[in-house]
Write a protein that holds these residues in place. Structure first.
Motif, short mmCIF file in Angstrom:
data_model
loop_
_atom_site.label_atom_id
_atom_site.label_comp_id
_atom_site.label_asym_id
_atom_site.label_seq_id
_atom_site.Cartn_x
_atom_site.Cartn_y
_atom_site.Cartn_z
N ARG A 70 0.85 -1.18 0.00
CA ARG A 70 0.00 0.00 0.00
C ARG A 70 0.89 1.23 0.00
O ARG A 70 2.07 1.17 0.32
N TYR A 71 0.30 2.35 -0.42
CA TYR A 71 1.06 3.59 -0.53
C TYR A 71 0.27 4.73 0.07
O TYR A 71 -0.94 4.66 0.21
N ASP A 72 0.98 5.79 0.39
CA ASP A 72 0.29 7.00 0.83
C ASP A 72 0.19 8.02 -0.28
O ASP A 72 -0.77 8.77 -0.35
N LEU A 73 1.21 8.05 -1.13
CA LEU A 73 1.27 9.16 -2.08
C LEU A 73 1.93 8.76 -3.39
O LEU A 73 2.94 8.06 -3.42
N LEU A 74 1.33 9.26 -4.48
CA LEU A 74 1.96 9.16 -5.80
C LEU A 74 2.51 10.53 -6.17
O LEU A 74 1.80 11.52 -6.10
N ASN A 75 3.79 10.56 -6.52
CA ASN A 75 4.38 11.79 -7.05
C ASN A 75 4.68 11.60 -8.52
O ASN A 75 5.16 10.54 -8.92
N PHE A 76 4.38 12.64 -9.31
CA PHE A 76 4.61 12.53 -10.75
C PHE A 76 5.77 13.40 -11.17
O PHE A 76 5.88 14.56 -10.75
N GLU A 77 6.59 12.85 -12.01
CA GLU A 77 7.73 13.62 -12.49
C GLU A 77 7.27 14.87 -13.24
O GLU A 77 7.86 15.94 -13.11
N SER A 78 6.20 14.74 -13.99
CA SER A 78 5.71 15.91 -14.75
C SER A 78 5.37 17.06 -13.81
O SER A 78 5.55 18.23 -14.16
#
Length: 636
Positions: free
Chosen positions: A265-273
């Motif tokens: 499970r994850y807390d956060l998605l960060n996008f390179e864009s």
RNA sequence: GGGCCCAUAGUUCAGUUUGGAUAGAAUGGCUGCCUGCGGAGCAGUUGGUCGAGGGUUCAAGUCCCUCUGGGCCCA
């Protein structure tokens, strides 16, 4: 816990005896002996003193033990964790533990406390980044190693009072995404796959990505088209960005389904864009220049480039002479964000609900009302799980961080060896492979074993076994049980080996549910549960004093070391230590189960004591297999 | 060319951080153990000049040097 007390008492005993004999400053080791008959702890101090004292090791050991015995005579009132000390002929000093005392303490401690939470982190905030798969393909077994390692570390930290945030970095504007965009835009692959049984991530990875890479070799123009697309992605061309985002988020959702299936499970998605659009890179670049961390070369082969002079790795180009940032450059702002050198300016939107009912957030660059400011960044410690081929780059990033904050040991690269395909599996996939050689996976060439494929195969095998053994399980229960067994086999096999080393993946071996495997641990757990259930006991006594069999002795001793095992795992960041401990516990329990009567024992008192021991084993086993991400099953 | 990592049983791996007693598992092969607490188990057996050579040490799979073979990163 008790075994630590035993160790420290033995340590004191040796020091005391040395002092009595007026021997100074000798360092020594206390280790667990190779064989049970040598006791529970051995000291090598006598060997180390041979030269200084001009005596044989046996002689020295005897002298030291004599001192200890004299001391014990005068101080016989206090309770001791040491039951005996012997000078062995070999020169070792062997300590026997007072297992009655240790057993009593340990068993009652385990039974009394519901959670057994250890406070190692003291609430310390830790960021862990793992998975971070390019959103252009489905996961293969290599990615699963990353997921399993990252999620295992997460679980251990979370349950030892660390405030953990799990990050997944999505490189949605890189070369690999550009590759599949080429497929959609120029090779006219339909956005909805013609075969509607195929997952979208698999469609992109297996069909488009592989095909596009094949065509690059024949068609140089296509490479130019990719270059153009990449430039548009980096510069933030709205039309391309929007299309790319549509594709990558579809892939991402499919990838996440696989990760969730693995119980991650994850807390956060960060996008390179977002890092580009938010000008975070621009700001980073400015600071790097202003603080003279990078300099512009005026002559030589790097003329016009901004470079970083690494102490260990030499000169590294950060920005090319044409102004484009290199691969490593884009990683710098993210690292700075983690340790707090850059301030977090993102807002966040709830993206998806996960299998464990927690919310997965994603960064956003749009200024929307519903966007929240959440404090994911910074953390006191940040752990980045990436395979060891990136060690060099990670070292440079760490070096750059240290230029900003000289005390920064807060950024850690947790490296692991890549997953290779065994000779046999490579051949099964139709690859030519020399004997005795394992094969590197390559998403680009289509040489890999798909994660869901392995899990599906494992699932079918587990289901078969479950039906064979438990005809009464059916329907949803059967499906759930089989799935949990499959995941357990997979996750355990991915973390039980040394992180540094390459992992040879063999399809046939990995299907094994026997021996040193996840299902073996689950089986031991299920056995414990059945014993407890059948005993009809719900209050357990901690009285371990009547457990005198050597098998019980070993079990109690092992139980008394569970805290040491957890501490070592965190201290050394070695998830395999959890696997080793749990496997040893399960093995000892199975032997105990086989050789000694528990419910059948006629002596009620002894029977009850054994049942209490089983309950203690059950609780510890549950904690350890849960760390690995294995679901404890009461029946299987 | 520079740097990093690896080599232990037929196979897959522990053990090397901090040198110590007869190098351990799993798997495969062979053989036992269910009218008894669940056989996804337990026990036995088979299988190792710890890649090679040298060195340090009372003691080396473990530390140092050289070499061989394999891998990765950088150029």
């Amino acid at each position: 816990m008790s075994f630590e007390k035993f160790i420290s008492e033995a340590n004191e005993a040796v020091k005391f005896s040395l002092k009595k004999l007026e021997i100074k400053n000798e360092t020594f080791n206390l280790t667990e002996p190779t064989r049970d008959e040598f006791g529970d702890l051995s000291c090598n101090v006598a060997f180390l003193l041979t030269k200084q004292l001009q005596k044989s090791p046996q002689m020295i050991a005897s002298m030291l033990v004599e001192q200890y015995h004299q001391f014990r005579k005068t101080d016989s009132n206090s309770q001791s964790y040491i039951s005996s000390v012997v000078a062995h002929d070999s020169g070792y000093i062997n300590f026997q533990a007072n297992l009655a005392l240790i057993g009593e303490e340990v068993i009652s401690h385990i039974l009394k406390n519901d959670h057994l939470r250890m406070d190692i982190g003291k609430g310390k905030k830790v960021i862990i980044e793992h998975t971070s798969v390019n959103p252009n393909k489905s996961l293969h077994v290599g990615h699963l190693r990353n997921v399993a390692i990252g999620d295992t570390i997460y679980r251990i930290l979370r349950d030892t009072n660390h405030d953990v945030r799990v990050l997944n970095y999505v490189d949605d504007s890189g070369l690999q995404v550009a590759d599949i965009l080429v497929g959609f835009l120029f090779l006219k692959f339909p956005v909805t796959p013609l075969n509607n049984n195929i997952k979208f991530d698999t469609y992109c990875g297996n069909e488009i990505y592989v095909k596009v890479n094949e065509l690059y070799e024949k068609d140089p123009e296509l490479v130019e088209k990719r270059k153009l697309l990449l430039k548009k992605l980096e510069q933030g061309d709205p039309e391309i960005i929007s299309f790319a985002s549509e594709i990558t988020s579809k892939v991402l959702k499919d990838q996440l389904r696989t990760c969730w299936r693995m119980k991650a499970r994850y807390d956060l998605l960060n996008f390179e864009s977002h890092i580009i659009i938010s000008k975070l890179w621009a700001k980073t670049f400015e600071r790097l220049r202003n603080e003279n961390i990078i300099i512009k070369e005026t002559e030589g082969e790097n003329a016009g480039c901004w470079v970083f002079g690494s102490d260990v790795e030499g000169t590294k180009i950060i920005v090319r002479s044409d102004g484009t940032a290199t691969y490593i450059a884009k990683d710098i702002p993210y690292a700075l964000l983690k340790v707090g050198t850059l301030e977090d300016q993102f807002k966040y939107l709830a993206f998806l609900k996960q299998w464990d009912n927690t919310t997965l957030w994603r960064s956003t660059t749009d200024d929307l009302n519903e966007a929240n400011q959440l404090n994911f960044f910074p953390a006191e410690d940040s752990i980045t799980v990436i395979d060891n081929r990136q060690t060099r780059l990670q070292r440079i990033i760490k070096e750059i961080l240290n230029k900003f904050e000289s005390n920064s040991n807060r950024y850690m690269h947790l490296a692991y060896g890549p997953v290779l395909l065994s000779n046999r599996t490579a051949k099964d996939l139709g690859m030519e492979s020399e004997d005795q050689k394992s094969v590197q996976m390559s998403g680009r060439k289509g040489i890999f074993v798909d994660a869901d494929f392995v899990l599906d195969t494992l699932y079918r095998k587990a289901k078969e076994e479950t039906i064979k053994r438990n005809p009464e399980i059916a329907g949803k229960d059967l499906e759930r049980t089989s799935e949990e067994i499959a995941i357990s086999a997979m996750r355990y096999s991915l973390i039980k080996n040394d992180l540094e080393k390459e992992l040879k993946f063999d399809m046939i071996d990995s299907l094994s549910l026997d021996g040193n495997s996840g299902p073996y641990l689950q089986y031991a757990y299920a056995r414990c549960c059945r014993l407890i259930e059948k005993s009809n006991i719900n209050s357990f006594s901690g009285d371990a004093s009547i457990l005198s069999d050597p098998i019980e002795y070993r079990l109690i001793k092992h139980l008394s070391k569970y805290a040491i095992s957890i501490e070592d795992t965190i201290k050394n960041m070695e998830p395999k230590l959890i696997a080793v401990y749990a496997y040893e516990l399960a093995t000892m329990f199975n032997l105990f189960y086989e050789k000694l009567p528990i419910l059948k024992e006629r002596d009620t008192e002894l029977s009850q004591a054994r049942i209490s021991l089983v309950e203690a084993i059950r609780k510890i086993l549950k904690i350890f297999i849960s760390f690995v991400g294995i679901t404890p099953l009461e029946r299987m």
